[in-house]
Each structure stands twice: as structure tokens, then as C-alpha cells.
Design a protein around this motif. Sequence first.
Motif, mmCIF file in Angstrom:
data_model
loop_
_atom_site.group_PDB
_atom_site.id
_atom_site.type_symbol
_atom_site.label_atom_id
_atom_site.label_comp_id
_atom_site.label_asym_id
_atom_site.label_seq_id
_atom_site.Cartn_x
_atom_site.Cartn_y
_atom_site.Cartn_z
ATOM 1 N N PHE A 55 -9.047 3.877 -2.565
ATOM 2 C CA PHE A 55 -9.100 5.065 -1.710
ATOM 3 C C PHE A 55 -9.691 6.212 -2.518
ATOM 4 O O PHE A 55 -9.464 6.320 -3.712
ATOM 5 N N TRP A 56 -10.416 7.095 -1.867
ATOM 6 C CA TRP A 56 -11.197 8.098 -2.598
ATOM 7 C C TRP A 56 -10.334 9.176 -3.258
ATOM 8 O O TRP A 56 -10.789 9.810 -4.214
ATOM 9 N N ARG B 75 -8.859 2.320 6.114
ATOM 10 C CA ARG B 75 -9.526 1.733 4.950
ATOM 11 C C ARG B 75 -8.692 0.646 4.260
ATOM 12 O O ARG B 75 -9.093 0.148 3.205
ATOM 13 N N LYS C 280 -3.638 -0.642 -2.140
ATOM 14 C CA LYS C 280 -4.355 0.626 -2.114
ATOM 15 C C LYS C 280 -3.346 1.770 -2.192
ATOM 16 O O LYS C 280 -2.236 1.666 -1.682
ATOM 17 N N ASP D 52 -7.215 8.089 7.935
ATOM 18 C CA ASP D 52 -8.318 7.554 7.141
ATOM 19 C C ASP D 52 -7.827 6.451 6.208
ATOM 20 O O ASP D 52 -8.474 5.415 6.041
ATOM 21 N N ASN E 108 0.836 -1.200 0.000
ATOM 22 C CA ASN E 108 0.000 0.000 0.000
ATOM 23 C C ASN E 108 0.870 1.250 0.000
ATOM 24 O O ASN E 108 1.985 1.251 0.551
ATOM 25 N N GLY F 214 -8.261 -2.439 4.767
ATOM 26 C CA GLY F 214 -8.985 -3.680 4.551
ATOM 27 C C GLY F 214 -10.172 -3.571 3.617
ATOM 28 O O GLY F 214 -10.776 -4.584 3.244
ATOM 29 N N ASP F 215 -10.518 -2.359 3.208
ATOM 30 C CA ASP F 215 -11.651 -2.122 2.314
ATOM 31 C C ASP F 215 -11.208 -2.392 0.877
ATOM 32 O O ASP F 215 -10.218 -1.819 0.417
ATOM 33 N N PRO F 216 -11.920 -3.241 0.136
ATOM 34 C CA PRO F 216 -11.490 -3.540 -1.239
ATOM 35 C C PRO F 216 -11.648 -2.386 -2.216
ATOM 36 O O PRO F 216 -11.033 -2.385 -3.285
ATOM 37 N N ALA F 217 -12.456 -1.387 -1.871
ATOM 38 C CA ALA F 217 -12.661 -0.248 -2.776
ATOM 39 C C ALA F 217 -11.412 0.628 -2.814
ATOM 40 O O ALA F 217 -10.682 0.746 -1.821
#
Length: 343
Positions: free
Chosen positions: A313-314, A306, A117, A302, A90, A308-311
Amino acid sequence: MTDLKAAVVGCGDVSAVHLQAIADLPGARLAAVCDTDSDRLEAATTAHNVPGFPDHISLLDTIRPDVVHIATPHNTHASIAADCLQRGVNVIVEKPLAHTLEEGLRLVEAAKASRAKIAVCFQNRYNATAQAMHKLIHSGELGAVVGASATVMWHRNADYYTSRPWRGSWEGGGGGLMMNQAIHTVDLLQWLVGDVVSLTGNSSTRVLGETIAVEDTAEFLAEHANGARSIFYASLANSVNAPITLDIVTEKAALCLRRDLTVTYGDGRVEVTPERERHPENEAPTGGRAYWGLSHELLIKDFYARIGDPAPFWIDPDEAFKSLAIVKELYRQSYPTQLKAVS
């Protein structure tokens, strides 16, 4: 989030913010630092009592970190980040996304191909005032955006550039003022008002021509996809680092950012959002400089939350490419004989 190993690549000025943020994050620990400058590397390893590496590949292969923070010169952002992503590591990379459009697109593709990510540090989106502006504008209660204006009136002297020569070159920085300082406000402008579909403008060197090859002053007029128009002016010829200004006019209100945010409604109501109201942790010193913005720590926190979130990063390479493209279009118009260097 438990015991995530972090590494910082690039131990220059802005690394202080990343190092402090890692130290303050429960479940994260600094595992290594990296810098090509032996003096900076030695100082960082001594200060933080971690291994130091002269190149990022040896760090990645030896330490196998979970997150790498990239705080290096612009022309290395894309290559280092891509190497991390290819290994499933990451990444948090300082702005800009890259020093050229070609390298920026390379990193966009690398992010899409990786399971890891990546975040790009446009941390001013986390400022209380920017968050409030975005919420109001995109709620629809203010009506359509009519237009906007923004200024960045800062000061840099020759020493700023001679101490880090890459900053004043096309090859190292990919540009000057617009890439290194004003790109944060460009990012806010397009994030708040909408995607830029065309622009006309000019950049030039007014006071630092004997020291740098890049611009210290710039302006543009942009047309946005929603029909709004914005104007932008930035210069490093100011005598001080003045607060940025960002004014947005909608059908039902006027939003005025001068550190604090003042919203004046058509019915006469006035609301003020203080600069730091929503994030009291910003009152604590970070070792960073005020003009870097208030919210590096918030973005980093933030991002770790995140992982662990598959989406995506914003604020990922796709999103960061928008401001890079705006700046590079301005350069294309301003330096037609240097297209290869500034693209």
C-alpha cells in the motif's frame, strides 16, 4: 472484494470512523471488536451486534479476520500490527506508526516479511486540496520548490488528557502534540516538499504542564533533499481548533492552503480548489471529528480495493516512518536527558 471479514481493535473515539467506513463498504462486514476496557467493549458489542474480545490474540485466533483496524493507544500500534502481519492478516493502523523509533523499525521489518498488506492512517493525503497540491508540484509545471511553512494552531484542555491518560505520557503516547495532532501536517509537509535531511527545533510545555508530561507547543526549521527549506509551528494553546495552514512557494507559483487551496501563479492567474470539491461523499457525516481530516473513508476504501494487489500500500510503514523520524529528531534535540523514553 467479497465478504471480507473486518475487526476493529480499540473501541475509543476514532474507532467510530473505522466502524462507519466498514459499514459503508460493499463486500466487507464487521466480524468482531476488541478492547481491554470492559465498558467500551460491551458498548461496542451491543451497538454492532458482533463478538467482543478483551485481547487481540484471542480475536485473531477465533475470528481469523481478513482485515484488522487498529485504533489503540500509540504504544500498542506496532505490537498488535506485527501480530496481525505474522498471521497474514491485513492491517489498517492509526497514526503514528509507533511510539518509538525502535518499534517503528520493528513494524517496517514485519511488513516486509509478511504477505499481508498494511496501511498507516495519514488520511489527509486523500483530501482534495492535498491531492491537488501534490499533482501540481510534482507535475513540474510550477518549477522547483523554494520553501514552505506550516502551522497547527489547535486547542486541548486538561480533560482531554485526564480522560485518556496515555495521551499525556511518553510511555503511552511517545510524545504529545507532535505525535498525536501535528504529525498529520508533518506528513503532508514532507510528502509535498520532499524528504527532510536535517532539522533544528524545540518543543516545550506552555499551558498544560500540570496535567501532561509531554509537549503542547513545538517549532522546527527543516532542510529538504531538494534544497528547499520549511518552517513549522504548532501549539495546543490556541483558543480554538483553527484550520491548519500550509504554504509552499515554487519558482512559478505560490500555493496557500487555508481549508481551500489557492494557487497564485507568477502571471497573475489565481485558481482555487475547494476543500471538498473532488470528494462529495465527504459531505456526509461520519460520526468523526473535523480535526481528524476529511478522508478516513477514502483511505479505507482504497485500501480494501487494493487488497488483491501484490504491491505494498502506498502509505505503508516505510512511508510512515518518515514523519515519525522527523518528530523523534525534534524530541532528541528538545529532551536530551529523556532519549530512552522519546526514541
